[in-house]
Write a protein that holds these residues in place. Structure first.
Motif, short mmCIF file in Angstrom:
data_model
loop_
_atom_site.label_atom_id
_atom_site.label_comp_id
_atom_site.label_asym_id
_atom_site.label_seq_id
_atom_site.Cartn_x
_atom_site.Cartn_y
_atom_site.Cartn_z
N ASN A 293 82.80 18.14 4.12
CA ASN A 293 81.47 17.57 4.35
C ASN A 293 80.42 18.61 4.73
N PHE A 294 80.88 19.82 5.04
CA PHE A 294 80.00 20.84 5.58
C PHE A 294 79.46 21.77 4.51
N ALA A 295 78.17 22.06 4.59
CA ALA A 295 77.62 23.21 3.90
C ALA A 295 77.88 24.43 4.79
N GLY B 197 71.03 25.60 3.31
CA GLY B 197 69.78 26.32 3.34
C GLY B 197 69.94 27.70 3.91
N VAL B 198 68.83 28.41 4.00
CA VAL B 198 68.85 29.80 4.43
C VAL B 198 68.45 29.96 5.89
N LEU B 199 67.98 28.90 6.51
CA LEU B 199 67.48 28.99 7.88
C LEU B 199 68.61 28.83 8.89
N ALA C 192 74.81 31.20 1.23
CA ALA C 192 75.12 29.84 1.64
C ALA C 192 75.65 29.06 0.45
N ILE C 193 76.42 28.03 0.76
CA ILE C 193 77.02 27.21 -0.29
C ILE C 193 77.00 25.75 0.17
N SER C 194 76.72 24.85 -0.76
CA SER C 194 76.63 23.44 -0.43
C SER C 194 78.01 22.85 -0.16
N TRP C 195 78.03 21.62 0.36
CA TRP C 195 79.31 21.01 0.74
C TRP C 195 80.24 20.88 -0.46
N SER C 196 79.68 20.63 -1.63
CA SER C 196 80.50 20.47 -2.84
C SER C 196 80.75 21.77 -3.56
N ALA D 236 78.29 26.56 9.92
CA ALA D 236 78.51 25.29 9.23
C ALA D 236 77.43 24.29 9.63
N THR D 237 77.12 23.42 8.68
CA THR D 237 76.15 22.36 8.94
C THR D 237 76.50 21.12 8.15
N LEU D 238 76.22 19.97 8.76
CA LEU D 238 76.35 18.71 8.05
C LEU D 238 75.04 18.32 7.38
N ARG D 239 74.00 19.10 7.66
CA ARG D 239 72.71 18.85 7.01
C ARG D 239 72.68 19.55 5.67
#
Length: 123
Positions: free
Chosen positions: A31-33, A104-106, A50-54, A98-101
């Motif tokens: 679920n995490f990016a 992104g680069v920030l 960075a890489i998206s959750w998928s 890691a982020t559940l949002r």
């Protein structure tokens, strides 16, 4: 909660390669990016990749584009940063996050951080 542990840093000569790993435990990793950031001595921490959750979307800093590749293995709960053609200016402590949002680069998007792994590129 998710816990992140980086590994794979070390000393390498200019032009060499390293592969960093970031192993996750805790909540559902898929679920995490994920992102990689780095901080050189005396400098602010900066975005690397960075890489998206998928794993369908990837982003790179201009300084590493074409040399670094971010990969996400949801089955292994690990994100990798393959670093090729390393330069002395790549010397830094590298952090995964890691982020559940949205991806992104920030840095502010990321809620969970590892402890970092040192990468040193000698000239």
């Amino acid at each position: 909660q998710v816990q992140l542990v980086e590994s794979g840093g070390g000393l390498v000569q200019t032009g060499g390669s390293l592969r960093l790993s970031c192993a996750a435990s805790g909540r559902t990793f898929s679920n995490f990016a994920m992102g990689w950031f780095r901080q050189a001595p005396g400098k602010e921490r900066e975005f690397v990749a960075a890489i998206s959750w998928s794993a369908g979307l990837t982003y790179y800093a201009d300084s590493v584009k074409g040399r670094f590749t971010i990969l996400k293995d949801n089955a292994e709960k690990t994100v990798y940063l393959q670093m090729n053609s390393l330069k002395p200016e790549d010397t830094a402590v590298y952090y995964c996050a890691a982020t559940l949002r949205r991806v992104g680069v920030l840095q502010g998007l990321y809620d969970y951080w590892g402890q970092g792994t040192q990468v040193t590129v000698s000239s």
